[in-house]
Design a protein around this motif. Sequence first.
Motif, PDB file in Angstrom:
ATOM      1  N   ALA A   1       9.325   3.683   5.045  1.00 49.36           N
ATOM      2  CA  ALA A   1       9.246   4.859   4.184  1.00 49.36           C
ATOM      3  C   ALA A   1       8.053   4.786   3.242  1.00 49.36           C
ATOM      4  O   ALA A   1       7.669   3.705   2.796  1.00 49.36           O
ATOM      5  CB  ALA A   1      10.528   5.006   3.351  1.00 49.36           C
ATOM      6  N   ALA A   2       7.505   5.963   2.953  1.00 45.16           N
ATOM      7  CA  ALA A   2       6.453   6.055   1.938  1.00 45.16           C
ATOM      8  C   ALA A   2       7.091   5.952   0.570  1.00 45.16           C
ATOM      9  O   ALA A   2       8.219   6.405   0.348  1.00 45.16           O
ATOM     10  CB  ALA A   2       5.720   7.387   2.084  1.00 45.16           C
ATOM     11  N   CYS A   3       6.355   5.345  -0.356  1.00 46.78           N
ATOM     12  CA  CYS A   3       6.796   5.237  -1.750  1.00 46.78           C
ATOM     13  C   CYS A   3       5.788   5.989  -2.607  1.00 46.78           C
ATOM     14  O   CYS A   3       4.819   5.407  -3.071  1.00 46.78           O
ATOM     15  CB  CYS A   3       6.852   3.776  -2.182  1.00 46.78           C
ATOM     16  SG  CYS A   3       7.924   2.758  -1.181  1.00 46.78           S
TER      17      CYS A   3
ATOM     18  N   ASN B   1       0.808  -1.228   0.000  1.00 50.28           N
ATOM     19  CA  ASN B   1       0.000   0.000   0.000  1.00 50.28           C
ATOM     20  C   ASN B   1       0.841   1.277   0.000  1.00 50.28           C
ATOM     21  O   ASN B   1       0.559   2.213   0.745  1.00 50.28           O
ATOM     22  CB  ASN B   1      -0.958   0.020   1.197  1.00 50.28           C
ATOM     23  CG  ASN B   1      -2.210  -0.777   0.930  1.00 50.28           C
ATOM     24  OD1 ASN B   1      -2.485  -1.179  -0.196  1.00 50.28           O
ATOM     25  ND2 ASN B   1      -2.962  -1.029   1.977  1.00 50.28           N
ATOM     26  N   GLY B   2       1.886   1.313  -0.804  1.00 52.35           N
ATOM     27  CA  GLY B   2       2.686   2.523  -0.926  1.00 52.35           C
ATOM     28  C   GLY B   2       3.655   2.779   0.211  1.00 52.35           C
ATOM     29  O   GLY B   2       4.198   3.874   0.336  1.00 52.35           O
ATOM     30  N   VAL B   3       3.880   1.764   1.039  1.00 50.43           N
ATOM     31  CA  VAL B   3       4.830   1.893   2.142  1.00 50.43           C
ATOM     32  C   VAL B   3       5.862   0.779   2.026  1.00 50.43           C
ATOM     33  O   VAL B   3       5.522  -0.369   1.747  1.00 50.43           O
ATOM     34  CB  VAL B   3       4.121   1.811   3.514  1.00 50.43           C
ATOM     35  CG1 VAL B   3       5.124   1.880   4.655  1.00 50.43           C
ATOM     36  CG2 VAL B   3       3.100   2.927   3.646  1.00 50.43           C
ATOM     37  N   ALA B   4       7.137   1.133   2.242  1.00 58.08           N
ATOM     38  CA  ALA B   4       8.227   0.158   2.218  1.00 58.08           C
ATOM     39  C   ALA B   4       8.766  -0.037   3.626  1.00 58.08           C
ATOM     40  O   ALA B   4       9.042   0.943   4.339  1.00 58.08           O
ATOM     41  CB  ALA B   4       9.348   0.626   1.295  1.00 58.08           C
ATOM     42  N   TYR B   5       8.898  -1.281   4.012  1.00 53.84           N
ATOM     43  CA  TYR B   5       9.434  -1.663   5.313  1.00 53.84           C
ATOM     44  C   TYR B   5      10.787  -2.323   5.056  1.00 53.84           C
ATOM     45  O   TYR B   5      10.862  -3.302   4.325  1.00 53.84           O
ATOM     46  CB  TYR B   5       8.497  -2.653   6.008  1.00 53.84           C
ATOM     47  CG  TYR B   5       7.090  -2.132   6.148  1.00 53.84           C
ATOM     48  CD1 TYR B   5       6.685  -1.493   7.304  1.00 53.84           C
ATOM     49  CD2 TYR B   5       6.164  -2.281   5.102  1.00 53.84           C
ATOM     50  CE1 TYR B   5       5.386  -1.007   7.439  1.00 53.84           C
ATOM     51  CE2 TYR B   5       4.864  -1.795   5.232  1.00 53.84           C
ATOM     52  CZ  TYR B   5       4.482  -1.164   6.389  1.00 53.84           C
ATOM     53  OH  TYR B   5       3.202  -0.677   6.510  1.00 53.84           O
ATOM     54  N   PHE B   6      11.842  -1.788   5.652  1.00 51.14           N
ATOM     55  CA  PHE B   6      13.188  -2.331   5.450  1.00 51.14           C
ATOM     56  C   PHE B   6      13.590  -3.185   6.641  1.00 51.14           C
ATOM     57  O   PHE B   6      13.260  -2.864   7.789  1.00 51.14           O
ATOM     58  CB  PHE B   6      14.220  -1.220   5.304  1.00 51.14           C
ATOM     59  CG  PHE B   6      13.990  -0.288   4.135  1.00 51.14           C
ATOM     60  CD1 PHE B   6      13.195  -0.637   3.063  1.00 51.14           C
ATOM     61  CD2 PHE B   6      14.582   0.957   4.123  1.00 51.14           C
ATOM     62  CE1 PHE B   6      12.995   0.227   1.995  1.00 51.14           C
ATOM     63  CE2 PHE B   6      14.402   1.833   3.061  1.00 51.14           C
ATOM     64  CZ  PHE B   6      13.609   1.459   2.004  1.00 51.14           C
ATOM     65  N   CYS B   7      14.340  -4.238   6.367  1.00 52.79           N
ATOM     66  CA  CYS B   7      14.908  -5.020   7.457  1.00 52.79           C
ATOM     67  C   CYS B   7      15.992  -4.175   8.139  1.00 52.79           C
ATOM     68  O   CYS B   7      16.412  -3.138   7.617  1.00 52.79           O
ATOM     69  CB  CYS B   7      15.475  -6.341   6.950  1.00 52.79           C
ATOM     70  SG  CYS B   7      16.952  -6.191   5.932  1.00 52.79           S
TER      71      CYS B   7
END
Length: 113
Positions: A110-112, A18-24
Amino acid sequence: MIQRLHTTERLSKIVKYNGVAYFCGQVGDGDTVAAQTTDCLARVDDLLTQVGSNRENILQAIIWVADIDDVAEMNAVWNAWIPQGHAPARACSEAKLGRAELKVEIIITAACP
């Protein structure tokens, strides 16, 4: 649709939804807190680029330091890296990290756009 990038049996480096990126969690190389933080944030920059985002779109940062006395050194690098006026929601705490040589670990959401 959930998109997983750079997936291994244990983790995905990036999960987008949904337009959000989650990084390890990102760690860096170097002998000092400043060096590891600098390298870690360079890795974050690379991941942001991969998802079409940038530092201004960081929503949240979770930071662990192996020794809380090193927060000022880490903050000096962080403060120079994050664009003024775009500081994300952030938490920072002391934690025993995965390897003895690690001094800093950072998780970014972060938002994408």
